[in-house]
Design a protein around this motif. Structure first.
Motif, PDB file in Angstrom:
ATOM      1  N   THR A   1      71.761  47.882   1.063  1.00 34.83           N
ATOM      2  CA  THR A   1      73.195  47.808   1.351  1.00 34.83           C
ATOM      3  C   THR A   1      73.856  49.185   1.388  1.00 34.83           C
ATOM      4  O   THR A   1      75.057  49.277   1.570  1.00 34.83           O
ATOM      5  CB  THR A   1      73.914  46.959   0.285  1.00 34.83           C
ATOM      6  N   SER A   2      73.064  50.226   1.226  1.00 32.87           N
ATOM      7  CA  SER A   2      73.675  51.553   1.151  1.00 32.87           C
ATOM      8  C   SER A   2      73.887  52.194   2.510  1.00 32.87           C
ATOM      9  O   SER A   2      74.440  53.277   2.601  1.00 32.87           O
ATOM     10  CB  SER A   2      72.830  52.477   0.284  1.00 32.87           C
ATOM     11  N   LEU A   3      73.404  51.540   3.549  1.00 36.35           N
ATOM     12  CA  LEU A   3      73.664  52.044   4.895  1.00 36.35           C
ATOM     13  C   LEU A   3      74.611  51.076   5.580  1.00 36.35           C
ATOM     14  O   LEU A   3      74.517  49.870   5.387  1.00 36.35           O
ATOM     15  CB  LEU A   3      72.362  52.139   5.686  1.00 36.35           C
ATOM     16  N   SER A   4      75.519  51.628   6.377  1.00 36.67           N
ATOM     17  CA  SER A   4      76.452  50.760   7.080  1.00 36.67           C
ATOM     18  C   SER A   4      75.694  49.864   8.050  1.00 36.67           C
ATOM     19  O   SER A   4      74.875  50.347   8.836  1.00 36.67           O
ATOM     20  CB  SER A   4      77.459  51.607   7.841  1.00 36.67           C
ATOM     21  N   PRO A   5      75.949  48.546   8.000  1.00 39.21           N
ATOM     22  CA  PRO A   5      75.202  47.630   8.865  1.00 39.21           C
ATOM     23  C   PRO A   5      75.562  47.742  10.338  1.00 39.21           C
ATOM     24  O   PRO A   5      74.816  47.269  11.185  1.00 39.21           O
ATOM     25  CB  PRO A   5      75.587  46.250   8.317  1.00 39.21           C
ATOM     26  N   VAL A   6      76.701  48.354  10.648  1.00 32.43           N
ATOM     27  CA  VAL A   6      77.135  48.354  12.045  1.00 32.43           C
ATOM     28  C   VAL A   6      77.011  49.719  12.707  1.00 32.43           C
ATOM     29  O   VAL A   6      77.532  49.928  13.795  1.00 32.43           O
ATOM     30  CB  VAL A   6      78.575  47.814  12.193  1.00 32.43           C
ATOM     31  N   HIS A   7      76.351  50.658  12.044  1.00 33.90           N
ATOM     32  CA  HIS A   7      76.106  51.961  12.664  1.00 33.90           C
ATOM     33  C   HIS A   7      74.604  52.224  12.633  1.00 33.90           C
ATOM     34  O   HIS A   7      73.910  51.786  11.719  1.00 33.90           O
ATOM     35  CB  HIS A   7      76.841  53.067  11.912  1.00 33.90           C
TER      36      HIS A   7
ATOM     37  N   ASN B   1      73.313  57.768  13.602  1.00 32.77           N
ATOM     38  CA  ASN B   1      74.747  58.025  13.534  1.00 32.77           C
ATOM     39  C   ASN B   1      75.135  58.487  12.125  1.00 32.77           C
ATOM     40  O   ASN B   1      75.888  59.444  11.957  1.00 32.77           O
ATOM     41  CB  ASN B   1      75.480  56.716  13.904  1.00 32.77           C
TER      42      ASN B   1
ATOM     43  N   HIS C   1      69.362  46.881   9.692  1.00 35.45           N
ATOM     44  CA  HIS C   1      68.711  45.572   9.532  1.00 35.45           C
ATOM     45  C   HIS C   1      67.388  45.490  10.269  1.00 35.45           C
ATOM     46  O   HIS C   1      66.637  44.551  10.088  1.00 35.45           O
ATOM     47  CB  HIS C   1      69.647  44.447   9.981  1.00 35.45           C
ATOM     48  N   GLU C   2      67.126  46.493  11.134  1.00 36.48           N
ATOM     49  CA  GLU C   2      65.850  46.483  11.843  1.00 36.48           C
ATOM     50  C   GLU C   2      64.767  47.227  11.060  1.00 36.48           C
ATOM     51  O   GLU C   2      63.642  47.330  11.538  1.00 36.48           O
ATOM     52  CB  GLU C   2      66.022  47.136  13.222  1.00 36.48           C
TER      53      GLU C   2
ATOM     54  N   TYR D   1      69.223  50.119  13.893  1.00 34.93           N
ATOM     55  CA  TYR D   1      70.206  49.714  12.907  1.00 34.93           C
ATOM     56  C   TYR D   1      69.480  49.377  11.606  1.00 34.93           C
ATOM     57  O   TYR D   1      68.308  48.985  11.643  1.00 34.93           O
ATOM     58  CB  TYR D   1      70.987  48.497  13.407  1.00 34.93           C
TER      59      TYR D   1
ATOM     60  N   MET E   1      67.621  57.092   3.713  1.00 37.48           N
ATOM     61  CA  MET E   1      68.614  57.594   2.764  1.00 37.48           C
ATOM     62  C   MET E   1      68.207  58.966   2.249  1.00 37.48           C
ATOM     63  O   MET E   1      69.043  59.863   2.090  1.00 37.48           O
ATOM     64  CB  MET E   1      68.753  56.633   1.567  1.00 37.48           C
TER      65      MET E   1
END
Lengths: 341, 329
Positions: free
Chosen positions: A118-124, A128, A170-171, A168, A181
């Motif tokens: 959850t530490s990475l933005s799911p929509v970027h 990026n 989630h992939e 992304y 990270m």
């Protein structure tokens, strides 16, 4: 201790959380030192203040927490390019939203958090988010930053970095996200990497890979690591110096061998007895010991030594009255316990 | 993605066929038809209409035929000739009646939606990032009052205030001299002068709810670890809030924008009646009441089609903004 080896000095740090139910003294006078290139292990149960220490250093303590006292001195190399930075910065004095602390965050001190999921933005895309960190602290173009991000991903052993960069979160698998990270944290060559339980959410195989990677990168890049964990096996493997925390205080501090072979504080001793060891007293089939009781209510920390209600060696009339002093019992070995006075 | 859109478009065809059948059946369901209520109206006024006259009208509108014949006549007219049938009450082809109103309605509603977002999103973000501060409490009270105030009441209040304080006429979208005039630059200018009150009222009706949605969604996101990651990177607070959590928190707006396509037409009927706006809502209401079957049926069909299209648009937008739900292939 020579000053030019010092990187970070935390003195009497107190971070309190002001809640409706009362004040939680998450950090209640924490002292420790990190030298350049050193790996410091920070050990303790959940809620002892390990993560709050990390967030206090970065000045990102969440509301309603606040640093109420103490100093965090960051010693920067003299040939610093940043004209705004002097050689020594007291981080507690800085405005937590100001430009000076922001030029330190992610650049001088970087964080690898606990939850790669959850530490990475799911929509970027991963790229990026890494490129953003690079562009923020280094004067490079977007294209150069992207090159650099791919290089960093390659460095942390990400398969096919030039393709993964456009993926992304989630992939990616948990291990890959944590590599991402780490790549992001290291992209600006920080002097200090704060790893807040970086492998807790990963399976043991991935954990081993990530730990190996961090060791390799530390040798290559020469940064200091503050390794926060509750896993004593990881401490033994990764760190040189260890601080043991309990209820917002450092109760024992020593090099890693001393902590494992000659622990002094009853809490450290109890902690070590609670882990199984291979080949030891197997015939006796001894029960694994646990520390009796549980962590006290954070709103009402016991008087005197905060560990005394659970301590097997407590001295009635002394431990429940008097706050134990920090006693140096050997070179670099300190403990907060009246037994060694 | 492209294949996904094609597949969805193809699936829309049977959906729309079913919807058109249902719409047609629904408008036939109430007992009687337009002619019956027309005759009743005439006799109430003291006039009578002879059986021959009725028969002529019945033939003209094809009312005597079985229902499926009527249905096919209607649908094939729409598809083949763009002929939506004849409005009995207005004595005009439906298509002449609805398009101008439809255009006005879409203009009005889309401007209102944009205005509403323009107010709601910044206010919601401010409320969430300053949770439990005095401005947050004030904004929360205002938006709760806003959620609870019916739009038509707001319309009445605004009308009264505009009339008594600003001396501005607020009924309709045009001044009386332009009401029936053909479109011209002067008419457009006149419309823009009248537009702001209905836009404001329609916008405010949904703004309060949108503020609450933005605030609640953003509060869920603000404590997520990815926000802390961005902060630990050294990003500026304002920048990171808008780039990361706000982006995720706005997903419900993107996913509901499709449904608002349908409410463009039927929504705000009450407000439109109060403000006597030349939009589709009041006309549809009247068509349903007087059993003006082709007009009402056309509206029902348009509404349903827009709902189906809107859902597709929503799904596409959502897939575009949120990579997690993007379908592979």
């Amino acid at each position: 201790m020579e000053n030019n080896h010092l990187l970070l000095e935390v003195k009497n740090l107190k971070t309190h959380f002001f809640l409706d139910e009362g004040t939680v003294r998450a950090l209640d006078g924490v002292d420790f030192v990190i030298k350049r290139g050193q790996t410091l292990g920070v050990v303790g149960e959940s809620g002892c203040g390990k993560s709050v220490t990390a967030r206090s250093i970065l000045r990102i303590v969440p509301q309603p927490g606040r640093i109420v006292d103490g100093e965090i001195m960051l010693y920067l190399p003299a040939q610093s390019n940043h004209s705004t930075l002097t050689n020594v910065v007291n981080l507690t004095r800085l405005n937590p939203r100001g430009t000076q602390i922001r030029s330190i965050r992610g650049c001088r001190i970087a964080l690898v958090p606990q939850e790669p999921m959850t530490s990475l933005s799911p929509v970027h895309t991963l790229g990026n988010q890494i490129v953003e960190a690079i562009v923020l602290h280094q004067e490079v173009s977007q294209a150069e930053a992207r090159e650099k991000a791919i290089y960093m991903l390659d460095l942390v052993g990400m398969p096919q970095p030039s393709r993964t960069i456009d993926r992304y979160p989630h992939e990616l698998s948990g291990g890959m996200r944590q590599r991402g990270m780490i790549a992001m944290a290291l992209s600006c060559h920080p002097s200090l990497l704060i790893a807040d339980e970086p492998t807790t959410a990963l399976d043991v195989t991935t954990e081993a890979q990530i730990l190996k990677l961090m060791q390799r990168l530390q040798q290559e890049l020469g940064m200091a690591i503050m390794f926060i964990t509750h896993n004593l096996g990881v401490v033994a493997r990764m760190t040189e110096h260890v601080i043991v925390m309990y209820m917002g205080k450092v109760v024992e501090e020593a090099d890693v061998d001393t902590i494992f072979h000659n622990p002094k504080h009853p809490y450290t001793q109890a902690l070590l007895k609670s882990i199984p060891r291979l080949g030891q007293r197997t015939r006796e089939r001894r029960r694994l010991e646990s520390i009796s009781g549980s962590v006290p209510d954070p709103y009402s920390i016991p008087k005197g030594c905060s560990f005394h209600p659970r301590c097997s060696q407590r001295i009635v009339g002394l431990c429940d009255q008097e706050e134990p002093p920090n006693i140096e019992i050997g070179p670099g070995h300190k403990t907060r316990c009246v037994l060694y006075r | 993605m492209f294949g996904y859109i094609i597949r969805r478009v193809l699936l829309m065809i049977p959906t729309l066929i079913v919807i058109s059948i249902i719409s047609f059946v629904i408008i036939q369901l109430p007992p009687g038809d337009y002619l019956t209520s027309y005759a009743a109206q005439l006799s109430a006024q003291g006039d009578t209409i002879d059986a021959q006259g009725l028969k002529a009208l019945e033939e003209r509108y094809g009312l005597g035929q079985p229902i499926h014949v009527q249905y096919f006549k209607w649908v094939s007219g729409i598809i083949l000739r763009g002929d939506w049938g004849q409005s009995m009450e207005w004595q005009k082809p439906v298509k002449d009646l609805i398009w101008e109103r439809l255009a006005l309605t879409i203009l009005l509603s889309s401007v209102a939606i944009l205005v509403s977002w323009f107010i709601a999103i910044p206010v919601g973000v401010y409320s969430a990032t300053h949770q439990y501060s005095i401005p947050d409490y004030v904004l929360s009270v205002i938006s709760f009052v806003g959620v609870g105030t019916p739009g038509f009441l707001l319309a009445l209040i605004v009308m009264y205030l505009a009339m008594s304080q600003l001396n501005q006429s607020v009924g309709g979208l045009f001044s009386s001299e332009f009401l029936l005039a053909p479109w011209s630059l002067a008419k457009v200018v006149d419309m823009l002068k009248h537009l702001w009150i209905p836009v404001l009222i329609i916008a405010l009706e949904s703004t309060a709810g949108s503020i609450r949605t933005t605030r609640a969604n953003l509060l869920d996101e603000l404590n997520k670890p990815y926000v802390e990651t961005a902060r630990a990177k050294g990003l500026e607070e304002g920048k990171l809030i808008w780039k990361y959590p706000v982006r995720v928190a706005l997903n419900p707006f993107f996913s509901t924008v499709g449904w608002s396509l349908a409410s463009l037409i039927s929504g705000q009927t009450l407000i439109a009646v109060v403000l006597s706006l030349q939009t589709t809502g009041p006309m549809m209401l009247r068509a349903l009441m007087s059993q003006d079957m082709y007009l009402a049926g056309s509206f029902l069909l348009l509404l349903s089609s827009l709902t189906v299209i809107g859902t597709l648009v929503s799904d596409i937008i959502l897939a575009w903004v949120d990579p997690r739900i993007r379908l592979r292939g």
